[in-house]
Design a protein around this motif. Structure first.
Motif, PDB file in Angstrom:
ATOM      1  N   GLU A   1      29.304  80.747 -95.141  1.00 25.27           N
ATOM      2  CA  GLU A   1      30.095  79.972 -94.186  1.00 25.27           C
ATOM      3  C   GLU A   1      30.361  80.764 -92.908  1.00 25.27           C
ATOM      4  O   GLU A   1      30.685  81.959 -92.958  1.00 25.27           O
ATOM      5  CB  GLU A   1      31.430  79.553 -94.804  1.00 25.27           C
ATOM      6  N   GLU A   2      30.251  80.095 -91.775  1.00 26.75           N
ATOM      7  CA  GLU A   2      30.438  80.766 -90.489  1.00 26.75           C
ATOM      8  C   GLU A   2      31.856  81.319 -90.352  1.00 26.75           C
ATOM      9  O   GLU A   2      32.050  82.432 -89.854  1.00 26.75           O
ATOM     10  CB  GLU A   2      30.142  79.799 -89.351  1.00 26.75           C
ATOM     11  N   SER A   3      32.854  80.540 -90.773  1.00 25.77           N
ATOM     12  CA  SER A   3      34.243  80.995 -90.635  1.00 25.77           C
ATOM     13  C   SER A   3      34.502  82.240 -91.468  1.00 25.77           C
ATOM     14  O   SER A   3      35.213  83.152 -91.040  1.00 25.77           O
ATOM     15  CB  SER A   3      35.204  79.880 -91.057  1.00 25.77           C
ATOM     16  N   TRP A   4      33.916  82.296 -92.667  1.00 23.06           N
ATOM     17  CA  TRP A   4      34.059  83.463 -93.540  1.00 23.06           C
ATOM     18  C   TRP A   4      33.518  84.713 -92.855  1.00 23.06           C
ATOM     19  O   TRP A   4      34.191  85.750 -92.770  1.00 23.06           O
ATOM     20  CB  TRP A   4      33.334  83.195 -94.857  1.00 23.06           C
ATOM     21  N   GLN A   5      32.295  84.636 -92.347  1.00 23.45           N
ATOM     22  CA  GLN A   5      31.684  85.800 -91.717  1.00 23.45           C
ATOM     23  C   GLN A   5      32.382  86.164 -90.419  1.00 23.45           C
ATOM     24  O   GLN A   5      32.558  87.344 -90.102  1.00 23.45           O
ATOM     25  CB  GLN A   5      30.201  85.532 -91.485  1.00 23.45           C
ATOM     26  N   ARG A   6      32.806  85.161 -89.651  1.00 22.57           N
ATOM     27  CA  ARG A   6      33.487  85.433 -88.387  1.00 22.57           C
ATOM     28  C   ARG A   6      34.805  86.175 -88.614  1.00 22.57           C
ATOM     29  O   ARG A   6      35.141  87.116 -87.884  1.00 22.57           O
ATOM     30  CB  ARG A   6      33.748  84.128 -87.643  1.00 22.57           C
ATOM     31  N   ASN A   7      35.557  85.784 -89.635  1.00 26.47           N
ATOM     32  CA  ASN A   7      36.840  86.445 -89.914  1.00 26.47           C
ATOM     33  C   ASN A   7      36.634  87.905 -90.312  1.00 26.47           C
ATOM     34  O   ASN A   7      37.385  88.794 -89.879  1.00 26.47           O
ATOM     35  CB  ASN A   7      37.579  85.696 -91.019  1.00 26.47           C
ATOM     36  N   TRP A   8      35.619  88.180 -91.122  1.00 27.71           N
ATOM     37  CA  TRP A   8      35.357  89.562 -91.511  1.00 27.71           C
ATOM     38  C   TRP A   8      34.839  90.378 -90.330  1.00 27.71           C
ATOM     39  O   TRP A   8      35.116  91.587 -90.225  1.00 27.71           O
ATOM     40  CB  TRP A   8      34.354  89.621 -92.665  1.00 27.71           C
ATOM     41  N   GLU A   9      34.106  89.734 -89.429  1.00 24.27           N
ATOM     42  CA  GLU A   9      33.638  90.446 -88.234  1.00 24.27           C
ATOM     43  C   GLU A   9      34.810  90.830 -87.334  1.00 24.27           C
ATOM     44  O   GLU A   9      34.829  91.914 -86.739  1.00 24.27           O
ATOM     45  CB  GLU A   9      32.634  89.584 -87.478  1.00 24.27           C
ATOM     46  N   HIS A  10      35.799  89.939 -87.224  1.00 24.35           N
ATOM     47  CA  HIS A  10      37.008  90.288 -86.473  1.00 24.35           C
ATOM     48  C   HIS A  10      37.737  91.450 -87.141  1.00 24.35           C
ATOM     49  O   HIS A  10      38.286  92.333 -86.459  1.00 24.35           O
ATOM     50  CB  HIS A  10      37.931  89.074 -86.363  1.00 24.35           C
ATOM     51  N   ALA A  11      37.747  91.461 -88.470  1.00 23.38           N
ATOM     52  CA  ALA A  11      38.391  92.561 -89.193  1.00 23.38           C
ATOM     53  C   ALA A  11      37.686  93.882 -88.909  1.00 23.38           C
ATOM     54  O   ALA A  11      38.336  94.920 -88.718  1.00 23.38           O
ATOM     55  CB  ALA A  11      38.388  92.262 -90.691  1.00 23.38           C
ATOM     56  N   ILE A  12      36.350  93.870 -88.869  1.00 21.39           N
ATOM     57  CA  ILE A  12      35.601  95.089 -88.563  1.00 21.39           C
ATOM     58  C   ILE A  12      35.956  95.597 -87.175  1.00 21.39           C
ATOM     59  O   ILE A  12      36.173  96.808 -86.966  1.00 21.39           O
ATOM     60  CB  ILE A  12      34.089  94.835 -88.675  1.00 21.39           C
ATOM     61  N   PHE A  13      36.045  94.684 -86.209  1.00 13.87           N
ATOM     62  CA  PHE A  13      36.359  95.083 -84.833  1.00 13.87           C
ATOM     63  C   PHE A  13      37.750  95.712 -84.740  1.00 13.87           C
ATOM     64  O   PHE A  13      37.900  96.845 -84.267  1.00 13.87           O
ATOM     65  CB  PHE A  13      36.264  93.870 -83.906  1.00 13.87           C
ATOM     66  N   TRP A  14      38.765  94.985 -85.193  1.00 18.50           N
ATOM     67  CA  TRP A  14      40.136  95.472 -85.039  1.00 18.50           C
ATOM     68  C   TRP A  14      40.406  96.696 -85.910  1.00 18.50           C
ATOM     69  O   TRP A  14      41.156  97.601 -85.510  1.00 18.50           O
ATOM     70  CB  TRP A  14      41.132  94.360 -85.358  1.00 18.50           C
ATOM     71  N   CYS A  15      39.803  96.754 -87.089  1.00 12.14           N
ATOM     72  CA  CYS A  15      40.030  97.885 -87.986  1.00 12.14           C
ATOM     73  C   CYS A  15      39.163  99.087 -87.624  1.00 12.14           C
ATOM     74  O   CYS A  15      39.252 100.136 -88.271  1.00 12.14           O
ATOM     75  CB  CYS A  15      39.782  97.472 -89.434  1.00 12.14           C
ATOM     76  N   SER A  16      38.329  98.954 -86.616  1.00 13.18           N
ATOM     77  CA  SER A  16      37.653 100.108 -86.011  1.00 13.18           C
ATOM     78  C   SER A  16      38.395 100.557 -84.757  1.00 13.18           C
ATOM     79  O   SER A  16      38.548 101.753 -84.501  1.00 13.18           O
ATOM     80  CB  SER A  16      36.205  99.752 -85.652  1.00 13.18           C
ATOM     81  N   LEU A  17      38.864  99.582 -83.979  1.00 13.63           N
ATOM     82  CA  LEU A  17      39.547  99.892 -82.720  1.00 13.63           C
ATOM     83  C   LEU A  17      40.885 100.585 -82.962  1.00 13.63           C
ATOM     84  O   LEU A  17      41.196 101.604 -82.319  1.00 13.63           O
ATOM     85  CB  LEU A  17      39.736  98.609 -81.911  1.00 13.63           C
ATOM     86  N   LEU A  18      41.694 100.062 -83.876  1.00 16.15           N
ATOM     87  CA  LEU A  18      43.037 100.607 -84.072  1.00 16.15           C
ATOM     88  C   LEU A  18      43.021 102.055 -84.588  1.00 16.15           C
ATOM     89  O   LEU A  18      43.728 102.905 -84.028  1.00 16.15           O
ATOM     90  CB  LEU A  18      43.837  99.708 -85.017  1.00 16.15           C
ATOM     91  N   PRO A  19      42.235 102.407 -85.626  1.00 15.52           N
ATOM     92  CA  PRO A  19      42.207 103.821 -86.026  1.00 15.52           C
ATOM     93  C   PRO A  19      41.676 104.742 -84.935  1.00 15.52           C
ATOM     94  O   PRO A  19      42.165 105.869 -84.781  1.00 15.52           O
ATOM     95  CB  PRO A  19      41.285 103.823 -87.254  1.00 15.52           C
ATOM     96  N   ALA A  20      40.667 104.283 -84.189  1.00 19.00           N
ATOM     97  CA  ALA A  20      40.129 105.109 -83.107  1.00 19.00           C
ATOM     98  C   ALA A  20      41.213 105.445 -82.084  1.00 19.00           C
ATOM     99  O   ALA A  20      41.245 106.550 -81.531  1.00 19.00           O
ATOM    100  CB  ALA A  20      38.960 104.394 -82.428  1.00 19.00           C
TER     101      ALA A  20
END
Length: 333
Positions: A108-127
């Motif tokens: 499902e597109e929504s499933w993958q899109r939500n996890w992609e947002h998680a990858i972005f924010w959970c990479s940006l915040l620790p950095a």
């Protein structure tokens, strides 16, 4: 040199290795929204770090474990005073790992899109937060006579610490863009190089301000030398990237990360957490360390285990050294 001095150096090496390796995969995670134009390109970016991201985090576990064992007072004060920022980093690292594994489990597109947002924010915040944390460690925080942090959460958001966060975020994202150009083919490689030039210039401007502030605040001749190396290496990385020398650009961006981390630890020594309330209340390598016997046992264990880990991780990078592109991604992804 005393054993507690040796372990301060070893912990600095572990953090340097972590920032060098995890730095570029944090950067790749941020680039999934800044660089990738569609889901297939995001898959390419994720695949560049897919085989290695979890191995990179071993360096964080080693650094944290070594700090706990070698400098228990440093560990206790750090994790009690910086509890919320470090908890946020930990949550991000957990969610990020889950996102890598679960993103492709359902179509499902929504499933993958939500996890992609998680990858972005959970990479940006620790950095960003790692820079804030180390900015506070080097600049000093309110530590009382009892070795307890006496400040508040807002006290950790000083201008110096926030600038440190912007430096690590921009530097890691540049490091990731150079790594992407080194690991991909086709249009995404060209755009990664173009974006890396912009990110490198931003990182250079921020790093010059941060390193200059650090040197003026607590620096000496050793930290001045490493700060100069960091600035020159970052400028060389940008120049090599503009010329399309991706291997050299990545080597110089990595040298920048190493030199910046070395500057922070050289500036910090012999303290491990300076106190802004009273210099006599600062945690140092001598008053925050474990017993000599504990450090001796740790040294033997590290001497045996560390080379094995380094060799295995080097072998992993060698196995997965080839470039990839959108043509390698199946249509179903």
């Amino acid at each position: 040199m005393e054993l507690h001095d040796v372990w301060f150096v070893l912990i600095a090496v572990l953090w340097t290795g972590y920032f060098f390796l995890e730095g570029f995969d944090f950067g790749v995670g941020v680039l999934t929204r800044l660089l990738a134009r569609d889901r297939r390109e995001r898959r390419v970016l994720i695949n560049t770090i897919g085989p290695v991201w979890d191995g990179n985090e071993v360096w964080l576990l080693s650094a944290g474990g070594a700090t706990f064992a070698a400098f228990p007072d440093w560990y206790a004060t750090l994790f009690s005073g910086f509890y919320l920022p470090l908890l946020l980093i930990l949550v991000c690292l957990i969610v990020r790992g889950v996102a890598f594994e679960y993103r492709a489990k359902r179509p499902e597109e929504s499933w993958q899109r939500n996890w992609e947002h998680a990858i972005f924010w959970c990479s940006l915040l620790p950095a960003f937060l790692w820079g804030v944390a180390f900015g506070n460690i080097v600049h000093g925080v309110e530590i009382g006579r009892d070795k307890e942090y006496a400040g508040s959460l807002l006290d950790l958001l000083s201008p110096y610490a926030l600038l440190g966060g912007l430096v690590t975020l921009s530097l890691f994202t540049f490091h990731g863009a150079v790594f992407t150009a080194l690991k991909t083919v086709g249009d995404i490689r060209v755009r990664a190089r173009r974006l890396a030039t912009v990110l490198g210039c931003v990182a250079l401007a921020l790093a010059l301000g941060f390193l200059g502030w650090t040197q003026a605040d607590r620096g000496d001749s050793g930290s001045l030398a490493t700060a100069a190396v960091a600035a020159l290496a970052l400028a060389a990385a940008v120049a090599a990237n503009v010329r399309g020398r991706e291997g050299w650009s990545f080597a110089f961006s990595g040298l920048t990360v190493v030199a910046v981390t070395a500057t922070l630890f050289l500036t910090l020594f012999p303290d491990v957490m300076p106190s802004t309330l009273n210099p006599d209340w600062s945690l140092t390598v001598s008053n925050a360390s474990s017993s000599p016997y504990t450090l001796k046992i740790m040294t033997w264990c590290a001497g045996i285990a560390a080379p094995v880990v380094v060799l295995y991780q080097g072998w992993t990078y060698w196995v997965f050294r080839k470039r990839i592109g959108t043509q390698h991604i199946a249509e179903s992804h």
